[in-house]
Design an enzyme around this catalytic site. Structure first.
Site, PDB file in Angstrom:
ATOM      1  N   TYR A 116       0.842  -1.215   0.000  1.00  0.00           N
ATOM      2  CA  TYR A 116       0.000   0.000   0.000  1.00  0.00           C
ATOM      3  C   TYR A 116       0.874   1.260   0.000  1.00  0.00           C
ATOM      4  O   TYR A 116       0.607   2.215  -0.745  1.00  0.00           O
ATOM      5  CB  TYR A 116      -0.886  -0.065   1.242  1.00  0.00           C
ATOM      6  N   LYS A 121       0.923   4.145  -2.807  1.00  0.00           N
ATOM      7  CA  LYS A 121       0.575   5.533  -2.445  1.00  0.00           C
ATOM      8  C   LYS A 121       1.758   6.486  -2.671  1.00  0.00           C
ATOM      9  O   LYS A 121       1.556   7.648  -3.013  1.00  0.00           O
ATOM     10  CB  LYS A 121       0.099   5.592  -0.989  1.00  0.00           C
TER      11      LYS A 121
HETATM   12  N1  LIG Z   1      -9.614   6.292   5.597  1.00  0.00           N
HETATM   13  C1  LIG Z   1      -8.375   6.741   5.756  1.00  0.00           C
HETATM   14  O1  LIG Z   1      -7.957   7.153   6.856  1.00  0.00           O
HETATM   15  C2  LIG Z   1      -7.430   6.787   4.589  1.00  0.00           C
HETATM   16  C3  LIG Z   1      -6.097   7.114   4.838  1.00  0.00           C
HETATM   17  C4  LIG Z   1      -5.213   7.229   3.778  1.00  0.00           C
HETATM   18  C5  LIG Z   1      -5.672   7.009   2.490  1.00  0.00           C
HETATM   19  N2  LIG Z   1      -6.965   6.645   2.275  1.00  0.00           N
HETATM   20  C6  LIG Z   1      -7.397   6.413   0.904  1.00  0.00           C
HETATM   21  O2  LIG Z   1      -8.620   7.073   0.665  1.00  0.00           O
HETATM   22  C7  LIG Z   1      -9.358   6.367  -0.340  1.00  0.00           C
HETATM   23  C8  LIG Z   1     -10.766   6.076   0.156  1.00  0.00           C
HETATM   24  O3  LIG Z   1     -10.680   5.173   1.251  1.00  0.00           O
HETATM   25  P1  LIG Z   1     -11.843   4.960   2.325  1.00  0.00           P
HETATM   26  O4  LIG Z   1     -11.215   5.074   3.641  1.00  0.00           O
HETATM   27  O5  LIG Z   1     -13.013   5.786   1.997  1.00  0.00           O
HETATM   28  O6  LIG Z   1     -12.127   3.394   2.112  1.00  0.00           O
HETATM   29  P2  LIG Z   1     -13.423   2.615   1.554  1.00  0.00           P
HETATM   30  O7  LIG Z   1     -13.063   1.184   1.530  1.00  0.00           O
HETATM   31  O8  LIG Z   1     -14.630   3.009   2.318  1.00  0.00           O
HETATM   32  O9  LIG Z   1     -13.592   3.202   0.072  1.00  0.00           O
HETATM   33  C9  LIG Z   1     -12.889   2.724  -1.036  1.00  0.00           C
HETATM   34  C10 LIG Z   1     -13.890   2.460  -2.139  1.00  0.00           C
HETATM   35  O10 LIG Z   1     -13.196   2.092  -3.338  1.00  0.00           O
HETATM   36  C11 LIG Z   1     -13.960   1.074  -3.991  1.00  0.00           C
HETATM   37  N3  LIG Z   1     -13.103   0.299  -4.896  1.00  0.00           N
HETATM   38  C12 LIG Z   1     -12.115  -0.564  -4.546  1.00  0.00           C
HETATM   39  N4  LIG Z   1     -11.550  -1.083  -5.641  1.00  0.00           N
HETATM   40  C13 LIG Z   1     -12.184  -0.551  -6.718  1.00  0.00           C
HETATM   41  C14 LIG Z   1     -12.045  -0.709  -8.116  1.00  0.00           C
HETATM   42  N5  LIG Z   1     -11.125  -1.530  -8.639  1.00  0.00           N
HETATM   43  N6  LIG Z   1     -12.872  -0.013  -8.931  1.00  0.00           N
HETATM   44  C15 LIG Z   1     -13.809   0.825  -8.416  1.00  0.00           C
HETATM   45  N7  LIG Z   1     -13.992   1.001  -7.084  1.00  0.00           N
HETATM   46  C16 LIG Z   1     -13.190   0.322  -6.246  1.00  0.00           C
HETATM   47  C17 LIG Z   1     -14.504   0.233  -2.850  1.00  0.00           C
HETATM   48  O11 LIG Z   1     -15.635  -0.541  -3.236  1.00  0.00           O
HETATM   49  C18 LIG Z   1     -14.831   1.292  -1.798  1.00  0.00           C
HETATM   50  O12 LIG Z   1     -16.186   1.729  -1.855  1.00  0.00           O
HETATM   51  C19 LIG Z   1      -8.527   5.128  -0.673  1.00  0.00           C
HETATM   52  O13 LIG Z   1      -7.713   5.362  -1.794  1.00  0.00           O
HETATM   53  C20 LIG Z   1      -7.659   4.959   0.556  1.00  0.00           C
HETATM   54  O14 LIG Z   1      -6.485   4.238   0.293  1.00  0.00           O
HETATM   55  C21 LIG Z   1      -7.859   6.526   3.291  1.00  0.00           C
END
Ligand SMILES: NC(=O)c1ccc[n+]([C@@H]2O[C@H](COP(=O)([O-])OP(=O)(O)OC[C@H]3O[C@@H](n4cnc5c(N)ncnc54)[C@H](O)[C@@H]3O)[C@@H](O)[C@H]2O)c1
Length: 302
Positions: free
Chosen positions: A174, A178
């Site tokens: 990851y 990123k």
């Molecule tokens: N939540 C955090 O604290 C955090 C921290 C750092 C980075 N992020 C990043 O933020 C973004 C959103 O994460 P989140 O926390 O809302 O998680 P989440 O799992 O709720 O949302 C991610 C969404 O992406 C969709 N997805 C996954 N693979 C896919 C694909 N191949 N095609 C289309 N859709 C797809 C999933 O179905 C899901 O709804 C991600 O990129 C994650 O890595 C989140």
């Protein structure tokens, strides 16, 4: 924020804009989609659906978000494509053009998690995580960037993470994905400048299904922001409020707040063209390496 002028109709920050958001069937993307729609944008809500490790699919996730936006009077369309393929990325763009005629804003947000310490990591997990995050960002950005280049510009937000920018235990796949997204954004910002295409990198920290089992959120859930606590920063990035800024990274989280994050460089020691040796680096360490004090000022961890 909505600007209301006396005697005029309500104005949104994104009136007339078309936004494409990947992974918007839940979590952060859902919050962006709903906020953007309230601010007047027409939104393509992409989500493949399914659990957070990226296995399986549930296309109703995107449709439910679209239904909620429409119930509030907003405009949105669902797209259930897998954005880690060129066809998937193209179909998100095609839906924007087909339904709304433009592509002003792209938020590359879709993501999955397959955490393992490096010694236990598998090639399959490595490939899948790199494919969804890093290649997915490439696949969705390509058609949109090309359209923006010919049509006066736009804004693209790429989602990185402190895991890639700083590092986090158990997340080599990851973190690599990123970190790669950050590198892609740096170059894209340079290439996009002359076409008025602005590029932002986001490092969010929010309580979603992706982070629900992190010890720091389990121990202190009140310190965490929900997705609605991150969305205003992304609205700032994609709206005119952020002016002509490009190529910047914003970190947004409960414990650390909203702040710019940067790769920093020391002034450095300039060696003679030849005739210097490895010991010189030891002797000039103060000019070459950051001191603990400088690190504390510039690169605190959460
Ligand atoms: N939540 C955090 O604290 C955090 C921290 C750092 C980075 N992020 C990043 O933020 C973004 C959103 O994460 P989140 O926390 O809302 O998680 P989440 O799992 O709720 O949302 C991610 C969404 O992406 C969709 N997805 C996954 N693979 C896919 C694909 N191949 N095609 C289309 N859709 C797809 C999933 O179905 C899901 O709804 C991600 O990129 C994650 O890595 C989140």
């Amino acid at each position: 924020m909505t600007i209301i002028k006396q005697g005029e109709a309500t104005m949104g920050l994104l009136d007339g804009k078309v936004a494409l958001i990947t992974g918007a069937g839940g979590g952060l993307g859902e919050a962006y989609a709903k906020l953007f729609a309230r601010e007047g944008a027409s939104v393509v809500v992409n989500d493949l659906g399914g659990p957070r490790d990226g296995s399986g699919a549930d296309k109703s996730m995107a449709q439910l978000v679209v239904d909620a936006i429409k119930a509030e009077g907003g405009k949105a369309v669902a797209n259930g494509a897998d954005i880690s393929t060129m066809e998937g990325g193209q179909s998100v763009f095609d839906d924007a053009i087909k339904h709304f005629g433009r592509a002003d804003i792209l938020v590359n947000n879709a993501g999955i998690l397959r955490d393992q310490t490096f010694a236990k990591a598998s090639e399959a997990d490595w490939d899948k995580v790199i494919k969804v995050h890093l290649k997915g960002t490439f696949c969705c950005t390509m058609p949109v960037f090309r359209w923006m280049r010919e049509n006066g510009g736009g804004v693209i937000v790429n989602t990185s993470s402190t895991s890639g920018l700083i590092g986090n235990f158990g997340q080599t796949n990851y973190g690599a994905a990123k970190g790669g997204i950050w590198g892609l954004s740096n170059v894209l910002a340079i290439e996009g400048r002359k076409y008025n295409i602005r590029i932002w990198t986001l490092a969010p920290g929010a309580l979603t299904r992706m982070t629900a089992d992190l010890p720091r959120y389990k121990e202190n859930p009140s310190a965490a922001l929900g997705p609605d606590g991150i969305a205003p920063a992304v609205l700032y990035m994609v709206s005119d409020l952020s002016g002509d800024q490009t190529g910047k990274v914003l970190g947004v989280s409960g414990p650390r707040g909203v702040r710019e994050m940067r790769m920093m460089e020391m002034e450095g020691w300039k060696p003679p063209h030849s005739g210097w040796n490895a010991q010189d680096i030891v002797d000039h360490a103060k000019e070459i390496f950051f001191s603990e004090e400088q690190i504390k000022m510039g690169a605190r961890r959460f």
